[in-house]
Design a protein around this motif. Structure first.
Motif, PDB file in Angstrom:
ATOM      1  N   GLU A  76      -4.976  -7.159 -44.151  1.00 11.59           N
ATOM      2  CA  GLU A  76      -4.309  -8.417 -43.818  1.00 11.59           C
ATOM      3  C   GLU A  76      -3.486  -8.234 -42.555  1.00 11.59           C
ATOM      4  O   GLU A  76      -2.752  -7.248 -42.420  1.00 11.59           O
ATOM      5  CB  GLU A  76      -3.423  -8.878 -44.975  1.00 11.59           C
ATOM      6  CG  GLU A  76      -4.235  -9.376 -46.149  1.00 11.59           C
ATOM      7  CD  GLU A  76      -3.397  -9.988 -47.261  1.00 11.59           C
ATOM      8  OE1 GLU A  76      -3.999 -10.559 -48.192  1.00 11.59           O
ATOM      9  OE2 GLU A  76      -2.140  -9.911 -47.195  1.00 11.59           O
ATOM     10  N   ILE A  77      -3.624  -9.177 -41.620  1.00  9.56           N
ATOM     11  CA  ILE A  77      -2.938  -9.116 -40.330  1.00  9.56           C
ATOM     12  C   ILE A  77      -2.205 -10.430 -40.101  1.00  9.56           C
ATOM     13  O   ILE A  77      -2.800 -11.512 -40.191  1.00  9.56           O
ATOM     14  CB  ILE A  77      -3.946  -8.880 -39.184  1.00  9.56           C
ATOM     15  CG1 ILE A  77      -4.724  -7.576 -39.400  1.00  9.56           C
ATOM     16  CG2 ILE A  77      -3.227  -8.850 -37.836  1.00  9.56           C
ATOM     17  CD1 ILE A  77      -5.884  -7.386 -38.443  1.00  9.56           C
ATOM     18  N   SER A  78      -0.935 -10.334 -39.793  1.00  6.66           N
ATOM     19  CA  SER A  78      -0.155 -11.530 -39.461  1.00  6.66           C
ATOM     20  C   SER A  78      -0.602 -12.059 -38.104  1.00  6.66           C
ATOM     21  O   SER A  78      -0.822 -11.286 -37.159  1.00  6.66           O
ATOM     22  CB  SER A  78       1.332 -11.168 -39.433  1.00  6.66           C
ATOM     23  OG  SER A  78       2.097 -12.263 -38.982  1.00  6.66           O
ATOM     24  N   VAL A  79      -0.734 -13.382 -37.989  1.00  5.17           N
ATOM     25  CA  VAL A  79      -1.151 -14.011 -36.738  1.00  5.17           C
ATOM     26  C   VAL A  79      -0.189 -15.146 -36.399  1.00  5.17           C
ATOM     27  O   VAL A  79       0.615 -15.568 -37.232  1.00  5.17           O
ATOM     28  CB  VAL A  79      -2.604 -14.555 -36.831  1.00  5.17           C
ATOM     29  CG1 VAL A  79      -3.588 -13.413 -37.036  1.00  5.17           C
ATOM     30  CG2 VAL A  79      -2.742 -15.584 -37.954  1.00  5.17           C
ATOM     31  N   ASN A  80      -0.279 -15.628 -35.167  1.00  9.93           N
ATOM     32  CA  ASN A  80       0.553 -16.752 -34.751  1.00  9.93           C
ATOM     33  C   ASN A  80       0.283 -17.976 -35.626  1.00  9.93           C
ATOM     34  O   ASN A  80      -0.800 -18.119 -36.189  1.00  9.93           O
ATOM     35  CB  ASN A  80       0.270 -17.119 -33.290  1.00  9.93           C
ATOM     36  CG  ASN A  80       0.727 -16.050 -32.321  1.00  9.93           C
ATOM     37  OD1 ASN A  80       1.248 -15.002 -32.714  1.00  9.93           O
ATOM     38  ND2 ASN A  80       0.536 -16.302 -31.031  1.00  9.93           N
ATOM     39  N   GLY A  81       1.286 -18.871 -35.682  1.00 16.72           N
ATOM     40  CA  GLY A  81       1.099 -20.106 -36.424  1.00 16.72           C
ATOM     41  C   GLY A  81       1.443 -19.980 -37.889  1.00 16.72           C
ATOM     42  O   GLY A  81       0.945 -20.759 -38.709  1.00 16.72           O
ATOM     43  N   ASP A  82       2.281 -18.979 -38.234  1.00 14.70           N
ATOM     44  CA  ASP A  82       2.723 -18.836 -39.619  1.00 14.70           C
ATOM     45  C   ASP A  82       1.543 -18.633 -40.557  1.00 14.70           C
ATOM     46  O   ASP A  82       1.445 -19.243 -41.624  1.00 14.70           O
ATOM     47  CB  ASP A  82       3.536 -20.075 -40.037  1.00 14.70           C
ATOM     48  CG  ASP A  82       4.266 -19.885 -41.358  1.00 14.70           C
ATOM     49  OD1 ASP A  82       4.605 -18.728 -41.686  1.00 14.70           O
ATOM     50  OD2 ASP A  82       4.494 -20.896 -42.057  1.00 14.70           O
ATOM     51  N   ARG A  83       0.597 -17.788 -40.135  1.00 15.27           N
ATOM     52  CA  ARG A  83      -0.578 -17.489 -40.940  1.00 15.27           C
ATOM     53  C   ARG A  83      -0.769 -15.972 -41.045  1.00 15.27           C
ATOM     54  O   ARG A  83      -0.286 -15.208 -40.206  1.00 15.27           O
ATOM     55  CB  ARG A  83      -1.854 -18.084 -40.327  1.00 15.27           C
ATOM     56  CG  ARG A  83      -1.893 -19.597 -40.230  1.00 15.27           C
ATOM     57  CD  ARG A  83      -1.836 -20.278 -41.581  1.00 15.27           C
ATOM     58  NE  ARG A  83      -2.277 -21.654 -41.518  1.00 15.27           N
ATOM     59  CZ  ARG A  83      -1.525 -22.676 -41.121  1.00 15.27           C
ATOM     60  NH1 ARG A  83      -0.287 -22.473 -40.703  1.00 15.27           N
ATOM     61  NH2 ARG A  83      -2.009 -23.908 -41.132  1.00 15.27           N
ATOM     62  N   THR A  84      -1.533 -15.576 -42.052  1.00 13.34           N
ATOM     63  CA  THR A  84      -2.009 -14.202 -42.201  1.00 13.34           C
ATOM     64  C   THR A  84      -3.507 -14.278 -42.437  1.00 13.34           C
ATOM     65  O   THR A  84      -3.968 -15.099 -43.244  1.00 13.34           O
ATOM     66  CB  THR A  84      -1.333 -13.505 -43.395  1.00 13.34           C
ATOM     67  OG1 THR A  84       0.068 -13.410 -43.163  1.00 13.34           O
ATOM     68  CG2 THR A  84      -1.898 -12.111 -43.602  1.00 13.34           C
ATOM     69  N   ILE A  85      -4.265 -13.451 -41.731  1.00 16.11           N
ATOM     70  CA  ILE A  85      -5.706 -13.415 -41.963  1.00 16.11           C
ATOM     71  C   ILE A  85      -6.050 -12.179 -42.784  1.00 16.11           C
ATOM     72  O   ILE A  85      -5.446 -11.120 -42.623  1.00 16.11           O
ATOM     73  CB  ILE A  85      -6.516 -13.430 -40.646  1.00 16.11           C
ATOM     74  CG1 ILE A  85      -6.137 -12.265 -39.731  1.00 16.11           C
ATOM     75  CG2 ILE A  85      -6.359 -14.756 -39.931  1.00 16.11           C
ATOM     76  CD1 ILE A  85      -7.036 -12.115 -38.512  1.00 16.11           C
ATOM     77  N   ARG A  86      -7.004 -12.342 -43.673  1.00 17.98           N
ATOM     78  CA  ARG A  86      -7.530 -11.228 -44.457  1.00 17.98           C
ATOM     79  C   ARG A  86      -8.949 -10.957 -43.982  1.00 17.98           C
ATOM     80  O   ARG A  86      -9.776 -11.877 -43.946  1.00 17.98           O
ATOM     81  CB  ARG A  86      -7.523 -11.539 -45.954  1.00 17.98           C
ATOM     82  CG  ARG A  86      -8.103 -10.430 -46.815  1.00 17.98           C
ATOM     83  CD  ARG A  86      -8.102 -10.804 -48.297  1.00 17.98           C
ATOM     84  NE  ARG A  86      -6.735 -10.896 -48.814  1.00 17.98           N
ATOM     85  CZ  ARG A  86      -6.456 -11.215 -50.076  1.00 17.98           C
ATOM     86  NH1 ARG A  86      -7.444 -11.470 -50.935  1.00 17.98           N
ATOM     87  NH2 ARG A  86      -5.198 -11.279 -50.480  1.00 17.98           N
ATOM     88  N   VAL A  87      -9.239  -9.721 -43.602  1.00 19.48           N
ATOM     89  CA  VAL A  87     -10.566  -9.376 -43.081  1.00 19.48           C
ATOM     90  C   VAL A  87     -11.166  -8.241 -43.882  1.00 19.48           C
ATOM     91  O   VAL A  87     -10.456  -7.437 -44.488  1.00 19.48           O
ATOM     92  CB  VAL A  87     -10.515  -9.001 -41.584  1.00 19.48           C
ATOM     93  CG1 VAL A  87      -9.917 -10.124 -40.757  1.00 19.48           C
ATOM     94  CG2 VAL A  87      -9.740  -7.698 -41.362  1.00 19.48           C
ATOM     95  N   ASP A  88     -12.488  -8.191 -43.864  1.00 20.69           N
ATOM     96  CA  ASP A  88     -13.231  -7.062 -44.418  1.00 20.69           C
ATOM     97  C   ASP A  88     -13.328  -6.028 -43.303  1.00 20.69           C
ATOM     98  O   ASP A  88     -13.973  -6.264 -42.279  1.00 20.69           O
ATOM     99  CB  ASP A  88     -14.616  -7.540 -44.854  1.00 20.69           C
ATOM    100  CG  ASP A  88     -15.449  -6.443 -45.498  1.00 20.69           C
ATOM    101  OD1 ASP A  88     -15.226  -5.262 -45.192  1.00 20.69           O
ATOM    102  OD2 ASP A  88     -16.329  -6.775 -46.301  1.00 20.69           O
ATOM    103  N   ALA A  89     -12.684  -4.875 -43.491  1.00 20.32           N
ATOM    104  CA  ALA A  89     -12.599  -3.884 -42.413  1.00 20.32           C
ATOM    105  C   ALA A  89     -13.977  -3.422 -41.935  1.00 20.32           C
ATOM    106  O   ALA A  89     -14.201  -3.231 -40.743  1.00 20.32           O
ATOM    107  CB  ALA A  89     -11.776  -2.677 -42.870  1.00 20.32           C
ATOM    108  N   ALA A  90     -14.918  -3.269 -42.855  1.00 20.08           N
ATOM    109  CA  ALA A  90     -16.254  -2.807 -42.489  1.00 20.08           C
ATOM    110  C   ALA A  90     -17.025  -3.841 -41.680  1.00 20.08           C
ATOM    111  O   ALA A  90     -18.004  -3.506 -41.010  1.00 20.08           O
ATOM    112  CB  ALA A  90     -17.044  -2.443 -43.743  1.00 20.08           C
ATOM    113  N   LYS A  91     -16.588  -5.095 -41.725  1.00 19.24           N
ATOM    114  CA  LYS A  91     -17.241  -6.160 -40.972  1.00 19.24           C
ATOM    115  C   LYS A  91     -16.381  -6.628 -39.801  1.00 19.24           C
ATOM    116  O   LYS A  91     -16.562  -7.721 -39.284  1.00 19.24           O
ATOM    117  CB  LYS A  91     -17.547  -7.343 -41.902  1.00 19.24           C
ATOM    118  CG  LYS A  91     -18.518  -6.996 -43.017  1.00 19.24           C
ATOM    119  CD  LYS A  91     -18.771  -8.189 -43.916  1.00 19.24           C
ATOM    120  CE  LYS A  91     -19.744  -7.838 -45.049  1.00 19.24           C
ATOM    121  NZ  LYS A  91     -19.974  -8.988 -45.949  1.00 19.24           N
ATOM    122  N   THR A  92     -15.449  -5.761 -39.395  1.00 19.35           N
ATOM    123  CA  THR A  92     -14.504  -6.103 -38.330  1.00 19.35           C
ATOM    124  C   THR A  92     -14.631  -5.107 -37.188  1.00 19.35           C
ATOM    125  O   THR A  92     -14.841  -3.910 -37.411  1.00 19.35           O
ATOM    126  CB  THR A  92     -13.060  -6.092 -38.872  1.00 19.35           C
ATOM    127  OG1 THR A  92     -12.941  -7.066 -39.908  1.00 19.35           O
ATOM    128  CG2 THR A  92     -12.054  -6.382 -37.778  1.00 19.35           C
TER     129      THR A  92
END
Length: 303
Positions: A76-92
């Motif tokens: 999970e990575i915090s991003v602008n706009g008061d959001r957090t994105i969750r990513v699959d590391a193997a697909k990133t």
């Protein structure tokens, strides 16, 4: 007077309020899930609107709470706009554009903002590797054959008057302009050994490009690699922000990849406004904006 709804940014993630209820964007096979908590799940691992019942796919009401984070595979990575994105590391993958001597070396270019991106980039790479993401170094690297296939507008853009241009001999030991294996085409300073370290670890790849965008056609080396590896989420850094970085970002967006800009690892030589417009448009339209510190803290927290 209230602003008409049609005047608000359609994808304005920097200004858009959090959703009131869980929303699924896309379809049963390719989707994001956004939660009222501010989490936007890009992993495509659990589509809450669809499930199988008696062999049939039925639409079901999305639950308001996100599923638990799988710390072994997800970040999970915090991003602008008061959001957090969750990513699959193997697909990133972190896509690093044109951090080469030709664009950064002080003997060839006055680019202090580009040089300032080196340390943030070096800060972001190790935790991404540790999490299982790929590091893709996308750079100009031309062959003699390609010198005869590059469009005239692009050829002219890299010339000064009637001199220089692709394949031209640079002074000193820099070699021919942006040709494969020339010193001016190598990564700048500490980035070259960092890439070589990643090759030994099996996490880093070098991909040559022959246009401003690394994804300008369906059979580019970058496009084929992303498909072969099953990568869906791309974090972007490099130079120049409003030229080769933006070109690759837009083509990625058109192809349906998730786009995330690492703003402190991206720069340009353009006049004021060039960089700012890129950050604004990526954050408001193409995807998300973060920085190296949030990448490092997010990756470390999950692994």
């Amino acid at each position: 007077m209230t602003t008409p709804i049609y005047d608000t940014p359609i994808l304005g993630m920097k200004t858009r309020p959090r959703v009131d209820e869980t929303v699924v964007y896309g379809n049963a096979g390719n989707f994001w899930v956004e939660y009222p908590t501010g989490l936007v799940d890009l992993t495509r691992s659990q589509n809450l609107e669809f499930h199988k019942a008696g062999g049939e796919v039925k639409n079901v009401k999305a639950t308001p709470e996100p599923p638990a984070l799988d710390s072994k595979t997800q970040v999970e990575i915090s991003v602008n706009g008061d959001r957090t994105i969750r990513v699959d590391a193997a697909k990133t993958a972190l896509v690093v554009i044109d951090m080469q001597n030709f664009f950064l070396h002080p003997d060839l270019r006055d680019h202090p903002k580009g040089l300032a991106c080196v340390d943030p980039l070096l800060h972001a790479i190790p935790p991404l590797r540790e999490a299982g993401a790929k590091i893709i170094w996308v750079n100009w690297g031309l062959t003699d054959h390609e010198l005869h296939t590059i469009p005239p507008g692009l050829v002219r853009g890299f010339m000064r008057g009637s001199r220089g241009g692709f394949g031209g001999q640079l002074e000193g030991n820099f070699g021919r302009l942006l040709m494969r294996d020339a010193f001016n085409s190598e990564l700048y300073g500490p980035l070259q050994p960092e890439y070589e370290k990643g090759v030994k670890l099996g996490t880093d790849v070098w991909i040559h490009k022959n246009r401003m965008s690394g994804l300008w056609g369906p059979q580019t080396a970058l496009d084929l690699y992303l498909q072969e590896q099953g990568i869906t989420t791309l974090l972007f850094s490099g130079v120049n922000a409003d030229q080769c970085v933006l070109g690759t970002v837009i083509d990625s967006y058109y192809r349906g990849y998730d786009v995330v800009l690492v703003e402190d690892a991206t720069a340009t030589t353009s006049p004021e406004g060039g960089y700012e417009n890129v950050v604004y448009n990526i954050g408001n339209s193409y995807g998300f904006v973060t920085d190296s510190k949030r990448i490092a803290s997010g990756s470390a927290a999950n692994h």
